[in-house]
Design an enzyme around this catalytic site. Structure first.
Site, short mmCIF file in Angstrom:
data_model
loop_
_atom_site.label_atom_id
_atom_site.label_comp_id
_atom_site.label_asym_id
_atom_site.label_seq_id
_atom_site.Cartn_x
_atom_site.Cartn_y
_atom_site.Cartn_z
N ARG A 55 0.83 -1.21 0.00
CA ARG A 55 0.00 0.00 0.00
C ARG A 55 0.87 1.27 0.00
O ARG A 55 0.43 2.33 -0.38
CB ARG A 55 -0.96 -0.01 1.19
CG ARG A 55 -1.84 1.23 1.30
CD ARG A 55 -3.13 1.00 2.09
NE ARG A 55 -2.98 0.11 3.21
CZ ARG A 55 -2.48 0.47 4.42
NH1 ARG A 55 -2.10 1.70 4.64
NH2 ARG A 55 -2.37 -0.43 5.37
N TYR A 109 -16.21 16.70 -15.88
CA TYR A 109 -16.70 15.33 -16.04
C TYR A 109 -17.80 15.09 -14.99
O TYR A 109 -17.64 15.49 -13.82
CB TYR A 109 -15.53 14.37 -15.87
CG TYR A 109 -15.92 12.92 -15.82
CD1 TYR A 109 -16.67 12.34 -16.84
CD2 TYR A 109 -15.53 12.12 -14.77
CE1 TYR A 109 -17.03 11.01 -16.79
CE2 TYR A 109 -15.88 10.77 -14.71
CZ TYR A 109 -16.63 10.24 -15.73
OH TYR A 109 -16.99 8.92 -15.68
N ASP A 182 -7.31 18.46 -14.05
CA ASP A 182 -7.50 17.18 -14.72
C ASP A 182 -7.05 17.34 -16.17
O ASP A 182 -7.68 18.06 -16.95
CB ASP A 182 -9.00 16.79 -14.62
CG ASP A 182 -9.29 15.43 -15.24
OD1 ASP A 182 -8.53 14.98 -16.11
OD2 ASP A 182 -10.32 14.83 -14.86
N LYS A 207 -7.67 6.37 -20.02
CA LYS A 207 -7.94 6.99 -21.32
C LYS A 207 -6.68 7.00 -22.21
O LYS A 207 -6.12 5.97 -22.45
CB LYS A 207 -8.49 8.40 -21.11
CG LYS A 207 -9.52 8.51 -20.00
CD LYS A 207 -10.76 7.69 -20.28
CE LYS A 207 -11.81 7.97 -19.21
NZ LYS A 207 -12.67 6.89 -18.90
C1 LIG Z 1 -12.00 14.00 -17.76
C2 LIG Z 1 -12.14 12.77 -16.93
N1 LIG Z 1 -11.60 12.76 -15.71
C3 LIG Z 1 -11.71 11.68 -14.90
C4 LIG Z 1 -12.39 10.57 -15.31
C5 LIG Z 1 -12.52 9.39 -14.36
O1 LIG Z 1 -11.64 8.37 -14.74
P1 LIG Z 1 -11.85 6.84 -14.34
O2 LIG Z 1 -13.01 6.35 -15.12
O3 LIG Z 1 -10.52 6.20 -14.69
O4 LIG Z 1 -12.13 6.80 -12.88
C6 LIG Z 1 -12.97 10.53 -16.57
C7 LIG Z 1 -13.71 9.33 -17.02
O5 LIG Z 1 -14.34 9.30 -18.06
C8 LIG Z 1 -12.84 11.67 -17.41
O6 LIG Z 1 -13.42 11.71 -18.62
#
Ligand SMILES: Cc1ncc(COP(=O)(O)O)c(C=O)c1O
Length: 394
Positions: A55, A109, A182, A207
């Site tokens: 961890r 998101y 992000d 992604k």
């Molecule tokens: C811009 C963005 N940030 C964060 C996330 C969350 O990622 P995860 O699905 O790996 O938890 C997504 C998921 O689609 C996203 O499009």
């Protein structure tokens, strides 16, 4: 040893000799020991580099973290079990100094938005949402609410707005606020937020970075002020990425710049084609000279790259027509995600922004005829031909 003990112990714990594996192996052990127990004590005390417990760190994750740190030009990184886990870790770290207000972009998101409202708010953290393309609105909100953290995306989902990251970072740093960015949509090929003054950068590794639709993961990259608190929190919360996923993510990242260049080039062609299609009302794409954030895009993006996402509205369509179009797709995959090698079509009202009330979606400009494409690395002619026949079906 008897057979039962041999089955448990033999073969493991080979010492590393003078060789170096060319690629990072998957390290599955959850704990480690040393010739002298004093060394384990030194590792726990951070007086000596090494591993102690899964961890806390893991050799495969260490390698991935080093790789993403280098990509984002940070001080260090933390690999997490998903993009949402990474966002949670970043926001918790940003709020460690106890200021209980977050200032967030109103275009985020859907799950990020929900996490702020449904997880952080009941825990006593208020979030103020503002249009981040409006610098004055951000400035006033900082003065009025004195937030501890600012949360934004480099390219905002799904209308592909691009807020002035450099100016917001300057405001955040002047006011001593931790900026969490992000960077999943832009990726470090297009923009590196730490270089503009962000404190913590988050990626959904699921992604573009991994890119093959087979890893769920996330990462937080930190500048030097936030790395130790981030790691300390992680030791307690344990949103750790598994070593198999870390291995797959590293494997994917090796081809990420090549994939991303191709995805950007394909998306330019698809966006151009969509713009002149009679069934398409409106196209949202950062290369568009009439894009409302064109100035920011010119200043912030790497030259000639505009990302691999394009959104568009289908003339006169509602949910039924959009579903007909998505059911008619032959090669493009009608699935929830983005950044993979294959082209994907997503309906925000049904998936990424499903949890928002229809009124709230409409206020944000996410209409029922809006679809979002994540363009893949296929031959662009095949992508366009498939979209053309699917639009005809709608
Ligand atoms: C811009 C963005 N940030 C964060 C996330 C969350 O990622 P995860 O699905 O790996 O938890 C997504 C998921 O689609 C996203 O499009």
């Amino acid at each position: 040893m008897k057979l039962h003990s041999t089955a448990v112990h033999s073969g493991d714990r080979k010492r590393t000799g003078g060789w170096v594996p060319v690629t990072t192996p998957i390290a599955t052990a959850t704990s480690y020991f040393y010739d002298d127990i004093d060394d384990l004590d030194r590792v726990f005390n951070k007086d000596m580099p090494g591993q102690s417990y899964g961890r806390y760190s893991n050799p495969t994750n260490d390698a991935l973290e080093e790789l993403v740190t280098a990509l984002e030009n940070g001080e260090g990184a933390l690999a997490c079990s998903s993009g949402m886990a990474a966002l949670h870790m970043a926001i918790e770290t940003a709020l460690l100094d106890q200021r209980r207000v977050v200032l967030a972009a109103n275009l985020l998101y859907g799950a990020t938005l929900n996490m702020l409202v449904k997880v952080f708010e009941p825990a006593g953290v208020e979030t103020v949402f503002v249009d981040f393309s409006d610098e004055n609105a951000v400035r006033s909100a900082i003065a009025e609410h004195r937030p501890g953290a600012i949360v934004m995306e480099t390219i905002a989902n799904p209308l592909l707005r691009v807020p002035p990251l450099d100016r917001i970072a300057a405001m955040a740093n002047d006011a001593g606020i931790t900026l969490v960015v992000d960077n999943t949509f832009a990726t470090p090929l297009i923009m590196r937020p730490l270089e503009f003054g962000a404190a913590l950068v988050v990626h959904s590794l699921t992604k573009y970075l991994s890119g093959h639709g087979d890893v769920l993961g996330g990462v937080v990259v930190a500048g030097k002020d936030h790395l130790d608190p981030l790691r300390s929190l992680s030791r307690m919360l344990g949103f750790t990425l598994g070593p198999f996923e870390a291995y797959l993510a590293m494997r994917g990242i090796k081809t990420f710049p090549l994939r991303m260049e191709r995805q950007c080039a394909n998306t330019c062609r698809v966006a151009q084609w969509l713009s002149s299609h009679p069934a398409v009302d409106r196209v949202y794409f950062p290369a568009d000279t009439s894009h409302p954030d064109a100035e920011n895009i010119k200043r912030l993006f790497a030259p000639g790259l505009f990302g691999g996402m394009v959104s568009f509205e289908v003339k006169g369509a509602d949910r039924d027509e959009i579903f007909r179009m998505m059911n008619a797709l032959k090669m493009v995959v009608p699935a929830t995600s983005l950044g993979d090698v294959h082209t994907m079509m997503l309906y925000p009202a049904m998936s990424s922004h499903r949890e928002l009330a229809p009124k709230h979606r409409a206020r944000l400009g996410i209409h029922n005829n809006l679809v979002r494409l994540s363009v893949g690395i296929e031959a662009v002619e095949d992508i366009i031909a498939d979209l053309d026949q699917a639009l005809a079906a709608a």
